[in-house]
Design a protein around this motif. Structure first.
Motif, PDB file in Angstrom:
ATOM      1  N   UNK A 134       0.814  -1.210   0.000  1.00  9.63           N
ATOM      2  CA  UNK A 134       0.000   0.000   0.000  1.00  9.63           C
ATOM      3  C   UNK A 134       0.846   1.257   0.000  1.00  9.63           C
ATOM      4  N   UNK A 135       1.969   1.215   0.734  1.00  7.13           N
ATOM      5  CA  UNK A 135       2.885   2.363   0.747  1.00  7.13           C
ATOM      6  C   UNK A 135       3.426   2.628  -0.653  1.00  7.13           C
ATOM      7  N   UNK A 136       3.756   1.554  -1.380  1.00 10.59           N
ATOM      8  CA  UNK A 136       4.190   1.705  -2.773  1.00 10.59           C
ATOM      9  C   UNK A 136       3.100   2.377  -3.597  1.00 10.59           C
ATOM     10  N   UNK A 137       1.859   1.924  -3.400  1.00  9.72           N
ATOM     11  CA  UNK A 137       0.745   2.472  -4.166  1.00  9.72           C
ATOM     12  C   UNK A 137       0.520   3.947  -3.899  1.00  9.72           C
ATOM     13  N   UNK A 138       0.631   4.353  -2.645  1.00 13.50           N
ATOM     14  CA  UNK A 138       0.456   5.761  -2.289  1.00 13.50           C
ATOM     15  C   UNK A 138       1.534   6.611  -2.951  1.00 13.50           C
ATOM     16  N   UNK A 139       2.770   6.098  -2.941  1.00 11.87           N
ATOM     17  CA  UNK A 139       3.864   6.814  -3.600  1.00 11.87           C
ATOM     18  C   UNK A 139       3.629   6.909  -5.105  1.00 11.87           C
ATOM     19  N   UNK A 140       3.084   5.854  -5.696  1.00 13.59           N
ATOM     20  CA  UNK A 140       2.751   5.874  -7.130  1.00 13.59           C
ATOM     21  C   UNK A 140       1.716   6.956  -7.407  1.00 13.59           C
ATOM     22  N   UNK A 141       0.678   7.017  -6.568  1.00 10.93           N
ATOM     23  CA  UNK A 141      -0.358   8.038  -6.735  1.00 10.93           C
ATOM     24  C   UNK A 141       0.238   9.438  -6.642  1.00 10.93           C
ATOM     25  N   UNK A 142       1.156   9.637  -5.715  1.00 12.62           N
ATOM     26  CA  UNK A 142       1.801  10.949  -5.561  1.00 12.62           C
ATOM     27  C   UNK A 142       2.589  11.330  -6.803  1.00 12.62           C
ATOM     28  N   UNK A 143       3.371  10.397  -7.330  1.00 14.46           N
ATOM     29  CA  UNK A 143       4.178  10.685  -8.514  1.00 14.46           C
ATOM     30  C   UNK A 143       3.295  11.004  -9.722  1.00 14.46           C
ATOM     31  N   UNK A 144       2.211  10.273  -9.870  1.00 15.21           N
ATOM     32  CA  UNK A 144       1.278  10.551 -10.963  1.00 15.21           C
ATOM     33  C   UNK A 144       0.638  11.923 -10.796  1.00 15.21           C
ATOM     34  N   UNK A 145       0.260  12.230  -9.564  1.00 13.68           N
ATOM     35  CA  UNK A 145      -0.385  13.519  -9.261  1.00 13.68           C
ATOM     36  C   UNK A 145       0.546  14.686  -9.563  1.00 13.68           C
ATOM     37  N   UNK A 146       1.814  14.559  -9.167  1.00 17.98           N
ATOM     38  CA  UNK A 146       2.765  15.656  -9.388  1.00 17.98           C
ATOM     39  C   UNK A 146       3.123  15.817 -10.863  1.00 17.98           C
ATOM     40  N   UNK A 147       2.874  14.757 -11.657  1.00 17.57           N
ATOM     41  CA  UNK A 147       3.104  14.849 -13.099  1.00 17.57           C
ATOM     42  C   UNK A 147       1.871  15.349 -13.848  1.00 17.57           C
ATOM     43  N   UNK A 148       0.811  15.663 -13.104  1.00 17.31           N
ATOM     44  CA  UNK A 148      -0.355  16.273 -13.710  1.00 17.31           C
ATOM     45  C   UNK A 148      -1.435  15.325 -14.184  1.00 17.31           C
ATOM     46  N   UNK A 149      -1.328  14.049 -13.832  1.00 19.37           N
ATOM     47  CA  UNK A 149      -2.343  13.100 -14.266  1.00 19.37           C
ATOM     48  C   UNK A 149      -3.577  13.193 -13.375  1.00 19.37           C
ATOM     49  N   UNK A 150      -4.706  12.826 -13.944  1.00 18.39           N
ATOM     50  CA  UNK A 150      -5.956  12.758 -13.199  1.00 18.39           C
ATOM     51  C   UNK A 150      -5.954  11.441 -12.431  1.00 18.39           C
ATOM     52  N   UNK A 151      -5.593  11.498 -11.145  1.00 17.70           N
ATOM     53  CA  UNK A 151      -5.431  10.292 -10.340  1.00 17.70           C
ATOM     54  C   UNK A 151      -6.277  10.381  -9.083  1.00 17.70           C
ATOM     55  N   UNK A 152      -6.839   9.253  -8.717  1.00 13.93           N
ATOM     56  CA  UNK A 152      -7.609   9.142  -7.484  1.00 13.93           C
ATOM     57  C   UNK A 152      -6.992   8.040  -6.639  1.00 13.93           C
ATOM     58  N   UNK A 153      -6.809   8.292  -5.351  1.00 14.40           N
ATOM     59  CA  UNK A 153      -6.257   7.305  -4.431  1.00 14.40           C
ATOM     60  C   UNK A 153      -7.351   6.843  -3.483  1.00 14.40           C
ATOM     61  N   UNK A 154      -7.642   5.565  -3.521  1.00 15.54           N
ATOM     62  CA  UNK A 154      -8.606   4.993  -2.585  1.00 15.54           C
ATOM     63  C   UNK A 154      -7.880   4.047  -1.647  1.00 15.54           C
ATOM     64  N   UNK A 155      -7.980   4.323  -0.352  1.00 14.95           N
ATOM     65  CA  UNK A 155      -7.345   3.476   0.651  1.00 14.95           C
ATOM     66  C   UNK A 155      -8.304   2.359   1.022  1.00 14.95           C
ATOM     67  N   UNK A 156      -7.816   1.131   0.995  1.00 14.23           N
ATOM     68  CA  UNK A 156      -8.637  -0.040   1.277  1.00 14.23           C
ATOM     69  C   UNK A 156      -8.279  -0.577   2.660  1.00 14.23           C
ATOM     70  N   UNK A 157      -9.178  -0.389   3.623  1.00 12.31           N
ATOM     71  CA  UNK A 157      -8.919  -0.851   4.987  1.00 12.31           C
ATOM     72  C   UNK A 157      -8.978   0.290   5.976  1.00 12.31           C
ATOM     73  N   UNK A 158      -8.800  -0.054   7.233  1.00 13.92           N
ATOM     74  CA  UNK A 158      -8.831   0.908   8.326  1.00 13.92           C
ATOM     75  C   UNK A 158      -7.474   1.587   8.451  1.00 13.92           C
ATOM     76  N   UNK A 159      -7.434   2.882   8.226  1.00 13.97           N
ATOM     77  CA  UNK A 159      -6.160   3.613   8.230  1.00 13.97           C
ATOM     78  C   UNK A 159      -5.437   3.469   9.561  1.00 13.97           C
ATOM     79  N   UNK A 160      -6.176   3.382  10.656  1.00 15.25           N
ATOM     80  CA  UNK A 160      -5.545   3.292  11.986  1.00 15.25           C
ATOM     81  C   UNK A 160      -4.752   1.999  12.152  1.00 15.25           C
ATOM     82  N   UNK A 161      -5.017   1.002  11.312  1.00 10.97           N
ATOM     83  CA  UNK A 161      -4.297  -0.277  11.397  1.00 10.97           C
ATOM     84  C   UNK A 161      -3.153  -0.355  10.396  1.00 10.97           C
ATOM     85  N   UNK A 162      -2.917   0.707   9.658  1.00  9.13           N
ATOM     86  CA  UNK A 162      -1.885   0.693   8.612  1.00  9.13           C
ATOM     87  C   UNK A 162      -0.487   0.716   9.217  1.00  9.13           C
ATOM     88  N   UNK A 163       0.472   0.152   8.474  1.00 10.59           N
ATOM     89  CA  UNK A 163       1.870   0.168   8.891  1.00 10.59           C
ATOM     90  C   UNK A 163       2.410   1.595   8.910  1.00 10.59           C
TER      91      UNK A 163
END
Length: 222
Positions: A59-88
């Motif tokens: 998931x951390x990899x995925x979030x970083x991917x979303x950030x890189x796409x966002x900063x390059x100007x792509x239309x990107x949406x990040x959906x977190x799957x699961x309870x954030x409080x239990x995340x690493x």
């Protein structure tokens, strides 16, 4: 072919981080950049990219991917799957970074609108059947046949056996890191992983490490 099981891949990760001293955040960034490279080199429709991220390092990899796409100007949406409080901790840190960049997580996403889905929910650490709610989401995504790029391994595939853990996303392309996984070559995993691309992100092998050799009848380490 150099193949590793889930346990062997985790051993390599731990050795690289704890013994070699490679910071985990560096590996996350390299993994994300390698997926961005594959996206850029492919003939994908990038009108609307949906990134699905889970609780662990995948998931951390995925979030970083979303950030890189966002900063390059792509239309990107990040959906977190699961309870954030239990995340690493690695996930929590990546979430804080994207918030600082101005990318807001989507509470709910419409799979029908997405032209490309990046699957970063579960990686090689999956060792149980997926929760029922996640299975339903995966089956819905498979039903509408969207193009999926899997990060390291498609969610729901056992990285060692290639078996499905309840349900699994069908990937067009799988970008796997360091070494190919046995589960991407065996059973259903060999079909659902699509085109497998192995990317070097700086992982190093422990001393006396031996690769897994796959035979038609069994999986054995030699």
């Amino acid at each position: 072919m150099q193949l590793v099981t889930a346990a062997e891949m985790q051993q390599i990760d731990s050795y690289t981080i704890e013994t070699i001293g490679m910071p985990q955040n560096v590996l996350i960034e390299r993994a994300a950049m390698s997926v961005i490279d594959v996206i850029g080199a492919g003939h994908f429709n990038l009108d609307y990219i949906l990134v699905l991220a889970g609780l662990g390092n995948n998931g951390a990899d995925g979030i970083a991917i979303a950030r890189l796409l966002y900063t390059q100007g792509f239309n990107v949406s990040l959906q977190f799957v699961g309870n954030v409080s239990r995340a690493k901790a690695s996930v929590q840190q990546q979430l804080q970074i994207i918030e600082n960049y101005g990318l807001i997580r989507a509470e709910k996403s419409d799979f029908n609108e997405a032209t490309l889905i990046v699957d970063a929910i579960f990686g090689v650490g999956l060792n149980n059947t997926l929760p029922e709610g996640l299975q339903k989401m995966i089956k819905a995504a498979n039903h509408i046949e969207k193009t999926v790029i899997a990060v390291d391994i498609p969610t729901g595939i056992d990285a060692t056996t290639g078996e499905v853990r309840g349900a699994a996303l069908k990937a067009h392309t799988t970008v796997t890191f360091g070494y190919n996984k046995v589960g991407l070559t065996q059973n259903v995993g060999g079909y659902l992983s699509g085109n497998v691309i192995v990317k070097d992100i700086g992982l190093r092998l422990p001393e006396d490490f031996t690769f897994t050799t796959v035979t038609p009848d069994n999986i054995a380490t030699t």
